[in-house]
Design a protein around this motif. Structure first.
Motif, PDB file in Angstrom:
ATOM      1  N   THR A  41      -8.412  64.637 -13.299  1.00  0.00           N
ATOM      2  CA  THR A  41      -8.450  65.283 -14.613  1.00  0.00           C
ATOM      3  C   THR A  41      -7.165  65.051 -15.394  1.00  0.00           C
ATOM      4  O   THR A  41      -7.195  64.689 -16.572  1.00  0.00           O
ATOM      5  CB  THR A  41      -8.686  66.795 -14.448  1.00  0.00           C
ATOM      6  OG1 THR A  41      -9.957  67.015 -13.824  1.00  0.00           O
ATOM      7  CG2 THR A  41      -8.675  67.499 -15.800  1.00  0.00           C
ATOM      8  N   ILE A  42      -6.033  65.235 -14.734  1.00  0.00           N
ATOM      9  CA  ILE A  42      -4.745  65.079 -15.427  1.00  0.00           C
ATOM     10  C   ILE A  42      -4.468  63.610 -15.752  1.00  0.00           C
ATOM     11  O   ILE A  42      -4.012  63.278 -16.853  1.00  0.00           O
ATOM     12  CB  ILE A  42      -3.607  65.666 -14.578  1.00  0.00           C
ATOM     13  CG1 ILE A  42      -3.782  67.192 -14.447  1.00  0.00           C
ATOM     14  CG2 ILE A  42      -2.253  65.343 -15.192  1.00  0.00           C
ATOM     15  CD1 ILE A  42      -2.826  67.846 -13.467  1.00  0.00           C
ATOM     16  N   ALA A  43      -4.763  62.734 -14.812  1.00  0.00           N
ATOM     17  CA  ALA A  43      -4.446  61.317 -15.004  1.00  0.00           C
ATOM     18  C   ALA A  43      -5.344  60.660 -16.045  1.00  0.00           C
ATOM     19  O   ALA A  43      -4.870  59.879 -16.878  1.00  0.00           O
ATOM     20  CB  ALA A  43      -4.557  60.578 -13.676  1.00  0.00           C
ATOM     21  N   ASN A  44      -6.642  60.968 -16.011  1.00  0.00           N
ATOM     22  CA  ASN A  44      -7.593  60.250 -16.871  1.00  0.00           C
ATOM     23  C   ASN A  44      -8.268  61.133 -17.914  1.00  0.00           C
ATOM     24  O   ASN A  44      -9.013  60.637 -18.749  1.00  0.00           O
ATOM     25  CB  ASN A  44      -8.663  59.573 -16.009  1.00  0.00           C
ATOM     26  CG  ASN A  44      -8.049  58.550 -15.068  1.00  0.00           C
ATOM     27  OD1 ASN A  44      -7.233  57.735 -15.466  1.00  0.00           O
ATOM     28  ND2 ASN A  44      -8.416  58.610 -13.798  1.00  0.00           N
ATOM     29  N   SER A  45      -8.027  62.436 -17.855  1.00  0.00           N
ATOM     30  CA  SER A  45      -8.594  63.431 -18.780  1.00  0.00           C
ATOM     31  C   SER A  45     -10.104  63.569 -18.613  1.00  0.00           C
ATOM     32  O   SER A  45     -10.743  62.824 -17.870  1.00  0.00           O
ATOM     33  CB  SER A  45      -8.236  63.110 -20.233  1.00  0.00           C
ATOM     34  OG  SER A  45      -9.108  62.125 -20.777  1.00  0.00           O
ATOM     35  N   ARG A  46     -10.662  64.525 -19.332  1.00  0.00           N
ATOM     36  CA  ARG A  46     -12.109  64.754 -19.354  1.00  0.00           C
ATOM     37  C   ARG A  46     -12.561  64.741 -20.809  1.00  0.00           C
ATOM     38  O   ARG A  46     -11.798  65.099 -21.700  1.00  0.00           O
ATOM     39  CB  ARG A  46     -12.462  66.088 -18.702  1.00  0.00           C
ATOM     40  CG  ARG A  46     -11.958  66.272 -17.281  1.00  0.00           C
ATOM     41  CD  ARG A  46     -12.692  65.401 -16.285  1.00  0.00           C
ATOM     42  NE  ARG A  46     -12.229  65.655 -14.908  1.00  0.00           N
ATOM     43  CZ  ARG A  46     -12.757  65.076 -13.843  1.00  0.00           C
ATOM     44  NH1 ARG A  46     -13.746  64.207 -13.979  1.00  0.00           N
ATOM     45  NH2 ARG A  46     -12.288  65.349 -12.630  1.00  0.00           N
TER      46      ARG A  46
END
Length: 287
Positions: free
Chosen positions: A252-257
């Motif tokens: 979630t943090i690295a690639n977002s949603r």
């Protein structure tokens, strides 16, 4: 195969078949059975001419009677819509905050909204509205954009992060994997887990707190409690849309949603939007 012969004992000709010395009699079918068979054949021919029967490339033969089950259903739908037209007119125009004051109209809205939800919303949110991974649970009190009945109607009408409606709810989380190192993301994961009391690596908390303050508070707030105006989740409760494990939070943090919900206003009338908002609101999670 032997020649058929007349069997005196049964007064019947044989078929000429013989098995281990046992001959097969050519016993005619009972007349009543034959006439029943002929009658069903005649009935089938008449039915296939009179009613829709034979499939074609994109349709079927209509039959000279012009009967159509679809037309029958359409007529029934039109009859029900006509019977409910006054209630639908009231529902489309009502101030939603006052809907509960009109018991008859509220009951109608909830009943109609259940059908709208089953046909249009259950595929993502589940038949019971409990959601799934990546699809919000509509039964709890965790609402990204607000859970009062007007906020729900607005979300249904315009959708979320879609390109079809200019008034769609919109927010976008940056992909921090493009800005932060892996060890920094790991520290953020630990800090975010600590906000909701989850097991975490305590050695990374101090670094994670600094990174959170620098990168996340603008949306999630200093305490991590989120911001409904931006659709930023509350990180201090136990509700996680995608999960709270190290692997999921790292992703979630690295690639977002970037979850997308379509706008339903082009497909649903104002009365239907208000009805499904009323249905969702009374399920238990509405505020």
């Amino acid at each position: 195969m032997d020649e058929p012969r007349y069997d005196e004992a049964t007064k019947t000709y044989t078929t000429g078949h013989s098995y281990d010395g046992i001959e097969e009699l050519n016993t005619p079918l009972p007349r009543w059975w034959l006439w029943s068979l002929y009658a069903t054949i005649v009935w089938a021919v008449i039915y296939s001419i009179a009613y829709p029967a034979w499939p074609l490339v994109s349709t079927a033969t209509a039959g000279f009677l012009g009967y159509s089950t679809r037309a029958e259903v359409a007529a029934e739908i039109a009859r029900v819509e006509e019977a409910n037209s006054e209630l639908n007119t009231q529902l489309a125009a009502i101030e939603l905050t006052t809907l509960k004051d009109n018991e008859t109209l509220h009951q109608f809205a909830v009943s109609a909204g259940a059908s709208v939800f089953a046909n249009n919303c259950s595929q993502c949110h589940g038949s019971g509205a409990a959601g799934a991974v990546g699809y919000p649970n509509l039964l709890d009190d965790d609402w990204l954009w607000g859970g009062d009945i007007e906020a729900i109607a607005l979300t249904v009408r315009h959708g979320i992060r879609n390109e079809q409606d200019e008034d769609a709810r919109y927010s976008e989380m940056p992909a921090f994997g493009e800005q932060l190192e892996k060890d920094e993301i790991a520290a953020l994961v630990a800090y975010v887990q600590s906000l909701s009391g989850l097991d975490h690596d305590t050695a990374l908390i101090e670094q994670g707190a600094e990174l959170f303050a620098d990168n996340c508070t603008a949306c999630h707030g200093d305490e991590g409690m989120g911001d409904r105006d931006q659709g930023a989740p509350n990180l201090t409760d136990s509700v996680w849309l995608y999960g709270s494990s190290d692997e999921v939070l790292t992703e979630t943090i690295a690639n977002s949603r970037f979850g997308v919900m379509p706008p339903w206003s082009p497909r649903l009338s104002d009365a239907q939007v208000n009805a499904v908002a009323a249905y969702v609101h009374q399920k238990g999670g509405g505020e």
